[in-house]
Each structure stands twice: as structure tokens, then as C-alpha cells.
Design a protein around this motif. Structure first.
Motif, PDB file in Angstrom:
ATOM      1  N   LEU A 211       0.838  -1.193   0.000  1.00 14.36           N
ATOM      2  CA  LEU A 211       0.000   0.000   0.000  1.00 14.36           C
ATOM      3  C   LEU A 211       0.869   1.237   0.000  1.00 14.36           C
ATOM      4  N   ASP A 212       0.320   2.344  -0.515  1.00 17.13           N
ATOM      5  CA  ASP A 212       1.005   3.604  -0.289  1.00 17.13           C
ATOM      6  C   ASP A 212       0.617   4.117   1.100  1.00 17.13           C
ATOM      7  N   SER A 214      -1.300   6.298   2.106  1.00 18.17           N
ATOM      8  CA  SER A 214      -2.711   6.620   2.308  1.00 18.17           C
ATOM      9  C   SER A 214      -3.566   5.369   2.405  1.00 18.17           C
ATOM     10  N   ARG A 216      -3.776   3.101  -0.209  1.00 17.33           N
ATOM     11  CA  ARG A 216      -4.171   2.646  -1.548  1.00 17.33           C
ATOM     12  C   ARG A 216      -3.254   1.513  -1.997  1.00 17.33           C
ATOM     13  N   ARG A 217      -3.849   0.436  -2.503  1.00 21.87           N
ATOM     14  CA  ARG A 217      -3.057  -0.708  -2.943  1.00 21.87           C
ATOM     15  C   ARG A 217      -2.311  -0.359  -4.227  1.00 21.87           C
TER      16      ARG A 217
END
Length: 413
Positions: A211-212, A214, A216-217
Motif C-alpha cells: 500500500l502507499d 494513504s 491505496r493498494r
């Protein structure tokens, strides 16, 4: 009194850095200010506001008494012990190298140990500051905390996770987290400016996702981890313990990959590696292999070694040719050559009730280890032993305490 010295040669730019000032945990006089020049303040390389830079590792031990809630900080440079706030119902103590996380039923208290290091690759900075209470993180039993220089991620026992700005903790406060979407099958681990996690759909083995910050994958490298247990961060990547061996998640120029290190044999569930111990910065991991053996995982060589010992209570190694140090049920420390498995040293019995300890539990004695010393907590005897593992397990110092140090972690490494 013997004072530990673990001298590190510094790059020339560090010679202007502020050196260690006299003081102790929570009572330091404070670091010096940056030097002045004719053109105004000059900020030395590596300067950190509120901290003094030192030429050697500034290790401290954080200690907790699960029976009374009493906590202490043992400064390994001065040898002095200092009291910190009482924490009732604490069942586990973990660290990320600077902060101590006292896990309890109602939440996790954060203590800034005031000792840490910053690794710049070609040189290392060691820092010393005042110990201070930071605040409370959410989550009760089963909560895990994993950190890097940018973020601290708290994963609850229910698999939910939140990412807290690391800078807020360094300023002495708990900030506002970013809530990560979904649930996870183990701790969410910061790595290479991303987050590494395991997800599962309830039918097959867990899968690695990246993930990042935030949530988000951004990547889903091919992987499968059945019955995930322990984890560790090494220079070679994130290591995840699975039923059939380990997965190593690594990053290369922004791309993430996964490699399997299988046991190479059928390993009963009771003999699998489930709780890794190692020296921070090392790529050699240890874990009990049942009741009378220890796994040594060389991540660099991608190889498991099973070392036959006596009944195991705790184990650790500094890696890179250092001995495997094992506390056995006879209360003595035993040293083993990890290559051939031969016993090479043994101490006198140090802990009277070692045979009663439940290996792998949070309240069992542990062996903390760094580049020159190992530390063993003796809860019943109310003491901590400092061991020179490179000198036939010689007892270098014994620290007598006024609490039972049933929980112990080392910071400043």
C-alpha cells in the motif's frame, strides 16, 4: 564502575556535532545549542533540535513489572535507573528502537526513551534526549505497532489499522491517524516508503499486498502465506513467518517482489517459527523450534538452520558470525556455533525459576542484543545481566533493581 564503550568511528562531518552531555534519562541537562558563526547560527550535520549527538550508541533498557505496573528506564551509559509513570494492566512491551509501547487491556501507552539512531548508510548518528511520556494509542490485547522514520502503524486485534505521523510522536504527542481501508491478517509494516500487509479472503492462504501511505493498494506480488505468525524488518526486506517457511518481501528501484524460504522439511505446527528475535540491522533471525531447539534463519543466504539445544526459554544472536545465545530451563545462558550447532560456552545458572517460564509469551525472560552486548532480564531476582557474548558469555555488569523486570526492550540501537 565499569562504563560500557561501544565506539563508532564517525565521518569527518560528524566531528562538529554536539557530543554527549552529562545526565540521565528524564534528567538530562539537555543538549547544547548549535554553534554560532560570524554570519549567524551554523547547524551541524545531523543536528536534531532537542537532542545531543554522541559518538557512540546511547542504549537504554525500558523495563516493566506486570504485577505492579511499575516501569523503569535503565541508562546503559551511566548505569543509572530512573522511574517512569506506572502503567497498570500492561501485558506486553515492544519498541521500534526509540519509542516503547506498553500494551495493556485499554490501550497502548507510548514512552519516548530519548535514545535512538539514524542510519545514513555510510555513517550512523546516535542521539540522546530526555525521556518523556507521549500519550495513548488505541487498541487492547492483540494490538501491534510497527514504525519507520515516517509513520507508525497501529494494527488492532480485529485487523483494522491506522497510520500515525512519526513526526508527531517525536514532538511528544499522538497525532491524527490515516485510517487504512479493509482489515489485515497481521501487522501492517512500514517499508521502503510504503506499507506491507497480508490480506486473506477466508478461503485460501494470506496474500502480500503493498500500500502507499494513504492505504491505496499499489502492488500485489504473487505470494501465499498460510497461518502467518511472526515478522521482522531486515536490510534484506520484510520477513514473514508462514506454515511452510518464510516469505521475504523486498523492494528494488520501486518494484516489490516476494521470495519463499521453505523449511525444506515437514515441520510440525508446534515447531514452526512464530516469534522472531534478532539484532536490529542484522539479517540473521532466531525463533524457538519447539521445546528443545532453535531456528536460525539467514535471510542473506536464504537458509534455515535448526540448532539442537536444551529446553529453550529465550534465544537471540547478533548474527554475522556471532554465537547463538540461548537461555535454557537450567537458568544458564548457553552459546552455540550457528554453523555447526556445537555448544561453545555456558554460564552458571542466572535465573532460578527459568524452568517455569513459558517460552514465546510476552512475560517470559528475553535476550536483547546489540553489536557488543546481550541483556537478560531476571524478574524473580529483580536484576538485569549484561553479557559479553564475544567473551565466552562473560557477565560484564549486573544491574540490581527495585522492580521485577518481567518486560524488557532495548532502545538506542
Amino acid at each position: 564502575m565499569f562504563v560500557r564503550r561501544n565506539v563508532t568511528l564517525l565521518a569527518p562531518a560528524l566531528l562538529s556535532a554536539v557530543l554527549l552531555t552529562a545526565g540521565c534519562a528524564g534528567r538530562d541537562d539537555g543538549p547544547e545549542s548549535p554553534s554560532e558563526t560570524a554570519s549567524g547560527p551554523a547547524t551541524p550535520h545531523g543536528y536534531v533540535e532537542g537532542a545531543a549527538e554522541a559518538a557512540e550508541q546511547q542504549s537504554r533498557l525500558l523495563l516493566g513489572d506486570t504485577a505492579t505496573g511499575e516501569t523503569r528506564v535503565l541508562d546503559l551509559i551511566t548505569g543509572k535507573v530512573h522511574e517512569t509513570a506506572r502503567r497498570a494492566s500492561v501485558t506486553e512491551l515492544t519498541t521500534d528502537g526509540r519509542f516503547g509501547y506498553f500494551h495493556g487491556n485499554a490501550g497502548t501507552h507510548v514512552l519516548d526513551s530519548g535514545a535512538w539512531m539514524v542510519d545514513h548508510g555510510d555513517h550512523v548518528h546516535y542521539y540522546r534526549a530526555k525521556t518523556r511520556e507521549v500519550g495513548e494509542l488505541p487498541g487492547g490485547v492483540g494490538t501491534s505497532v510497527r514504525s519507520d522514520t515516517g509513520v507508525t502503524v497501529v494494527t488492532g486485534g480485529d485487523g483494522t489499522a491506522g497510520a500515525y505521523p512519526r513526526g508527531d510522536l517525536e514532538k511528544g504527542k499522538v497525532g491524527t491517524p490515516v485510517t487504512l481501508p479493509g482489515t489485515y491478517a497481521g501487522p501492517v509494516i512500514p517499508y521502503a516508503e510504503h506499507l506491507v500487509a497480508l490480506t486473506e479472503d477466508g478461503e485460501g492462504p494470506a496474500q502480500v499486498v503493498v500500500l502507499d501511505r494513504s492505504g491505496r493498494r499499489v502492488a500485489s506480488p504473487e505470494s501465499a502465506c498460510r497461518d502467518p505468525q511472526g515478522d521482522a524488518v531486515t536490510r534484506r526486506g520484510i520477513v514473514l513467518a508462514c506454515a511452510d517457511g518464510a516469505l521475504v518481501v523486498h523492494e528494488d528501484d520501486g518494484a516489490f517482489g516476494v521470495e519463499k524460504i521453505p523449511y525444506g522439511r515437514d515441520v510440525p505446527k508446534t515447531e514452526r517459527a512464530t516469534r522472531f528475535r534478532h539484532r536490529p540491522g542484522s539479517s540473521t533471525l532466531t525463533a524457538p523450534a519447539g521445546k528443545e531447539a532453535v531456528w536460525v534463519l539467514d535471510v542473506t543466504e536464504r537458509a534455515w538452520t535448526r540448532v539442537e539445544t536444551g529446553p529453550v526459554v529465550a534465544a537471540n544472536t547478533a548474527g554475522e558470525g556471532a554465537p547463538l545465545v540461548v537461555l535454557e530451563s537450567d537458568g544458564a545462558l548457553h552459546g552455540y556455533d550457528t554453523a555447526g550447532g556445537k555448544e561453545i560456552a555456558v554460564t552458571k545458572p542466572l535465573i532460578e525459576d527459568a524452568s517455569d517460564a513459558d517460552p514465546g509469551t510476552s512475560a517470559a525472560p528475553v535476550i536483547e542484543i546489540d553489536r557488543s552486548r546481550a541483556y537478560l532480564n531476571d524478574p524473580t531476582g529483580r536484576r538485569v545481566y549484561e553479557i559479553d557474548y564475544n567473551d565466552n558469555l562473560r557477565i560484564a555488569r549486573t544491574f540490581e533493581l527495585d522492580v521485577r523486570p518481567s518486560l524488557m526492550v532495548e532502545t538506542g540501537r
